[in-house]
Design a protein around this motif. Structure first.
Motif, short mmCIF file in Angstrom:
data_model
loop_
_atom_site.label_atom_id
_atom_site.label_comp_id
_atom_site.label_asym_id
_atom_site.label_seq_id
_atom_site.Cartn_x
_atom_site.Cartn_y
_atom_site.Cartn_z
N PHE A 191 0.84 -1.19 0.00
CA PHE A 191 0.00 0.00 0.00
C PHE A 191 0.89 1.25 0.00
CE2 PHE A 191 -4.21 -1.69 0.69
CZ PHE A 191 -3.99 -2.92 1.30
N TRP A 192 0.42 2.27 -0.72
CA TRP A 192 1.14 3.54 -0.79
C TRP A 192 0.15 4.67 -0.58
CZ3 TRP A 192 6.45 3.24 -1.66
CH2 TRP A 192 6.90 1.97 -2.02
N ASP A 193 0.54 5.64 0.25
CA ASP A 193 -0.38 6.75 0.50
C ASP A 193 -0.25 7.82 -0.58
OD1 ASP A 193 1.87 8.29 1.07
OD2 ASP A 193 1.64 8.14 3.25
N ALA A 194 -1.00 8.91 -0.44
CA ALA A 194 -1.07 9.92 -1.51
C ALA A 194 0.25 10.66 -1.71
CB ALA A 194 -2.19 10.92 -1.20
N VAL A 195 1.10 10.69 -0.68
CA VAL A 195 2.39 11.37 -0.84
C VAL A 195 3.47 10.36 -1.20
CG1 VAL A 195 1.85 13.31 0.64
CG2 VAL A 195 2.79 11.25 1.68
N ASP A 196 3.05 9.18 -1.65
CA ASP A 196 3.92 8.14 -2.19
C ASP A 196 4.84 7.55 -1.12
OD1 ASP A 196 6.15 7.66 -5.01
OD2 ASP A 196 4.35 6.58 -4.43
N GLN A 197 4.32 7.45 0.09
CA GLN A 197 5.06 6.78 1.15
C GLN A 197 4.45 5.39 1.38
OE1 GLN A 197 5.39 9.13 4.70
NE2 GLN A 197 6.43 10.81 3.68
N SER A 198 5.32 4.42 1.49
CA SER A 198 4.85 3.06 1.73
C SER A 198 4.18 2.99 3.10
CB SER A 198 6.03 2.09 1.68
OG SER A 198 5.59 0.78 1.92
N ILE A 199 3.05 2.30 3.16
CA ILE A 199 2.29 2.18 4.40
C ILE A 199 2.67 0.86 5.06
CG2 ILE A 199 -0.02 2.09 5.42
CD1 ILE A 199 -1.02 3.60 2.94
N TYR A 200 3.37 0.96 6.17
CA TYR A 200 3.81 -0.24 6.87
C TYR A 200 2.82 -0.62 7.96
CZ TYR A 200 8.24 0.30 4.44
OH TYR A 200 9.19 0.41 3.47
N GLU A 201 2.61 -1.91 8.08
CA GLU A 201 1.73 -2.47 9.12
C GLU A 201 0.32 -1.87 9.06
OE1 GLU A 201 5.33 -3.28 12.33
OE2 GLU A 201 3.75 -1.83 12.80
N ASN A 202 -0.03 -1.40 7.87
CA ASN A 202 -1.39 -0.88 7.62
C ASN A 202 -1.77 0.30 8.52
OD1 ASN A 202 -1.67 -2.98 5.76
ND2 ASN A 202 -2.52 -4.35 7.30
N LYS A 203 -0.78 1.00 9.04
CA LYS A 203 -1.08 2.12 9.93
C LYS A 203 -1.73 3.26 9.16
CE LYS A 203 2.47 1.18 13.41
NZ LYS A 203 3.68 1.68 14.10
N GLY A 204 -2.86 3.69 9.67
CA GLY A 204 -3.59 4.79 9.04
C GLY A 204 -4.68 4.33 8.10
N ILE A 205 -4.64 3.06 7.68
CA ILE A 205 -5.66 2.57 6.74
C ILE A 205 -6.42 1.38 7.33
CG2 ILE A 205 -4.45 3.41 4.69
CD1 ILE A 205 -3.52 0.49 4.24
N GLU A 206 -6.51 1.34 8.65
CA GLU A 206 -7.24 0.25 9.29
C GLU A 206 -8.68 0.20 8.82
OE1 GLU A 206 -5.44 2.52 10.82
OE2 GLU A 206 -3.86 1.50 11.97
N HIS A 207 -9.26 1.39 8.54
CA HIS A 207 -10.65 1.44 8.08
C HIS A 207 -10.83 0.81 6.70
CE1 HIS A 207 -8.55 4.88 6.46
NE2 HIS A 207 -9.55 5.14 5.63
N ILE A 208 -9.74 0.76 5.94
CA ILE A 208 -9.78 0.10 4.63
C ILE A 208 -9.59 -1.41 4.79
CG2 ILE A 208 -8.57 -0.13 2.42
CD1 ILE A 208 -7.98 2.86 2.54
N ILE A 209 -8.59 -1.77 5.58
CA ILE A 209 -8.26 -3.19 5.76
C ILE A 209 -9.42 -3.95 6.40
CG2 ILE A 209 -6.68 -4.79 6.89
CD1 ILE A 209 -5.46 -3.17 4.60
N THR A 210 -10.11 -3.30 7.33
CA THR A 210 -11.18 -3.98 8.06
C THR A 210 -12.56 -3.77 7.42
OG1 THR A 210 -11.48 -2.06 9.54
CG2 THR A 210 -9.93 -3.80 10.23
N HIS A 211 -12.60 -3.12 6.27
CA HIS A 211 -13.88 -2.89 5.60
C HIS A 211 -14.54 -4.24 5.28
CE1 HIS A 211 -16.78 -1.67 2.53
NE2 HIS A 211 -16.63 -0.43 2.95
N PRO A 212 -15.82 -4.38 5.55
CA PRO A 212 -16.47 -5.70 5.40
C PRO A 212 -16.50 -6.25 3.98
CG PRO A 212 -18.09 -3.97 5.83
CD PRO A 212 -16.75 -3.36 6.07
N LYS A 213 -16.40 -5.38 2.97
CA LYS A 213 -16.53 -5.87 1.60
C LYS A 213 -15.36 -5.47 0.71
CE LYS A 213 -21.62 -5.85 1.41
NZ LYS A 213 -22.79 -5.31 0.68
N LEU A 214 -14.77 -4.32 0.96
CA LEU A 214 -13.84 -3.72 0.01
C LEU A 214 -12.67 -4.65 -0.33
CD1 LEU A 214 -12.75 -0.03 0.01
CD2 LEU A 214 -11.04 -1.80 -0.23
#
Length: 589
Positions: A191-214
């Motif tokens: 995963f990469w955020d909008a400023v092109d930084q790699s997202i480690y350990e899903n920090k900051g995107i828990e709402h995406i990872i745990t989304h029931p369908k996405l």
């Protein structure tokens, strides 16, 4: 304070609520508003729920406190800004939902892409061309969305697939308002955020990872759509995967090196005391203002060890001074023991002072945030500026958002408020002038809006001259015998003159009346430009072309506040008064 306590007591007496509910309810109420202005509303709701068949639960209390806290944050955006106007929790949550829908951005679908998933908040797309990647990646720093460098996209697209996860509700100041998921055919994912930084350990995107369908929809789509590509994995492709991982590790190393350089710069600033508020520039004042705000809000790393050691030393000295044995023998063994203990505490104090944070523990980032200084402290990043720079930053953020999603991504009221009526009026002036001349009878009155034509006026002049000549003859005594015939002739000419003004053969449409009609219509268009555009069949981009982008930005900032767009963390604007100036702070991660 007494008034507040009295209010709480009165409310407790007013409602029959279980005793074990009150402590958490009162504590939560005070956290939302110290004067407990919403306590009565919550207590009333809890009593009504408790009277139901299922009774009242702890979970329901948490739900109510969260809803009221949300109301306090959003009330300026809601149609009813008084909580007591909401008769139920459902009614309040419906208002929240309406607001969420209003602020949800509309993201159009590029022709060269596949929509994998979409709901009220998220839109997930797979760009199938570099052009589509640039379209969805607008506003980010993704290399795959770099306009002049299609090779990055081609490389990623050849080795796997890019899924762009677009959050329609997150502010664009958030690094997670657009997230790129790179799924490799070899099983790797990143995963990469909008400023092109790699997202480690899903920090900051828990709402995406745990989304029931996405995430499940993405995985199912990937496995089904690209099953053949996944099955064709070769050793060469595996090697490419290793190279990709190496590139990521290299990037992480560069980030660590950047942090080391930031530390070195901080030490240089500390050595030169360049942020001393007595003699520093705007950058230094901003850093000091941030430190003051962090302290005021309890977010500064205060090391109490120094104070504790100093207190221990003071107590030990008092104890030594009052000790009879030391008083009798100031240079004796006990006095020496006290001295050794004090020396040890001095060493501890010196070490503790080295650990105390000062303004130079704030890192200055190498990038700005729409012109605001960006500082890092204790894992968080803050943008800060004075009133003028905060104003301009907020406007610039919205302008960038407009470039990203278009003006149509905002509410209709923003468009209506900022359509340039003069431009729209001038757009239609030529058509109006052509229309009135092609069909004047369609807009003017036959009986009142016609005048003599040029030929008619010439004929009128001729008749008037003839009548004048004949009237002169009536004064000629030599022609007295012909006066009766002359009078008859004059009467005939006067009748002809009178009929001339209603004879269609001699009339034409009044140019001045036609010009007046055009100007009247032009003014009507100025007064209601959007309605006129729609009436003329304009839509979409045709209407947007008449919108004042700067005006839209100003309206959005005024409606949402500066923090809504500048603070990616919580949407809040914070302020601190430092050195006779107000500074405005936005947490951005």
């Amino acid at each position: 304070m007494l008034l507040t306590e009295d209010r709480v007591s009165q409310i407790k007496e007013k409602y029959q609520i279980s005793a074990d509910i009150w402590p958490e309810l009162i504590s939560g109420s005070q956290a939302i508003a110290p004067n407990h202005k919403y306590l009565d509303w919550m207590a009333n709701l809890i009593q009504r729920i408790g009277e139901g068949e299922e009774g009242f639960s702890h979970g329901a209390l948490i739900t109510i406190l969260e809803a009221v806290s949300q109301f306090e944050k959003w009330k300026s955006h809601l149609p009813q800004k008084d909580l007591y106007q909401y008769k139920s929790l459902e009614e309040l949550e419906a208002a929240f939902e309406n607001y969420r829908k209003e602020k949800t951005r509309n993201i159009k679908t590029h022709d060269e892409s596949e929509v994998v998933y979409e709901d009220d908040r998220f839109k997930v797309v797979v760009p199938q061309s570099h052009d589509a990647s640039c379209y969805y990646g607008s506003g980010t720093k993704w290399c795959t969305a770099s306009v002049g460098s299609p090779s990055h996209f081609s490389t990623y697209d050849r080795e796997g697939k890019l899924f762009y996860i677009l959050d329609k509700q997150a502010p664009t100041s958030s690094p997670f308002y657009k997230v790129a998921l790179n799924k490799s055919y070899k099983g790797g994912a990143g995963f990469w955020d909008a400023v092109d930084q790699s997202i480690y350990e899903n920090k900051g995107i828990e709402h995406i990872i745990t989304h029931p369908k996405l995430m499940k929809t993405i995985e199912d789509y990937f496995q089904f759509t690209y099953a053949e590509d996944i099955a064709k994995i070769t050793e060469e492709e595996k090697q490419h995967e290793l190279e990709r991982i190496a590139r990521e590790q290299e990037w992480a190393q560069r980030r660590r090196e950047a942090l080391a350089r930031a530390n070195a710069s901080a030490q240089e600033r500390r050595a030169g005391d360049v942020w001393n508020p007595e003699d520093t520039d705007s950058e230094g004042m901003a850093a000091n203002a941030l430190m003051q705000w962090l302290k005021d809000n309890g977010d500064w790393n205060e090391d109490n060890e120094v104070e504790e050691i100093e207190n221990q030393m003071a107590e030990l000295r008092l104890e030594m001074e009052d000790d009879p044995e030391v008083i009798d023998d100031p240079d004796g063994p006990l006095a020496q023991n006290y001295g050794e203990d004090l020396n040890d505490l001095e060493d501890e104090l010196e070490m503790a002072r080295l650990d105390v944070h000062d303004v130079y523990d704030i890192f200055l980032e190498t990038y700005d945030h729409y012109g605001l200084y960006v500082f890092g402290y204790d894992g968080a990043e803050y943008a800060i500026g004075d009133d003028d720079t905060a104003d301009e930053a907020a406007l610039e953020q919205v302008r960038n958002l407009i470039d990203d999603i278009g003006v149509e991504g905002f509410g209709d009221w923003v468009i209506e408020n900022n359509i340039d009526g003069d431009d729209v009026a001038e757009e239609f002036r030529w058509s109006l002038e052509e229309d009135i001349r092609d069909c004047p009878e369609c807009h003017l009155d036959e009986d009142y809006d016609k005048v003599l034509s040029y030929d008619g006026r010439q004929h009128q002049i001729k008749l008037e001259e003839q009548i004048g000549d004949l009237q002169d003859k009536l004064t000629d005594e030599d022609m007295k015998e012909e006066w009766e015939d002359i009078e008859t002739l004059i009467e005939d000419l006067e009748n002809e003159l009178e009929e001339l003004e209603i004879d269609e053969d001699w009339l034409e449409w009044d140019e001045e009346k036609m010009d007046d009609w055009v100007e009247t219509r032009v003014q009507e268009i100025r007064d209601d430009p959007l309605g006129e555009l729609q009436q003329w069949g304009y839509e979409g981009e045709q209407i947007i072309g008449f919108v004042d982008v700067d005006g839209v930005a100003e309206d959005v900032v005024e409606a949402d506040g500066r923090g809504h767009g500048l603070s990616g963390y919580d949407g809040d604007e914070n302020e601190v008064h430092f050195d006779d100036e107000w500074w405005y702070i936005y947490r951005i991660n």
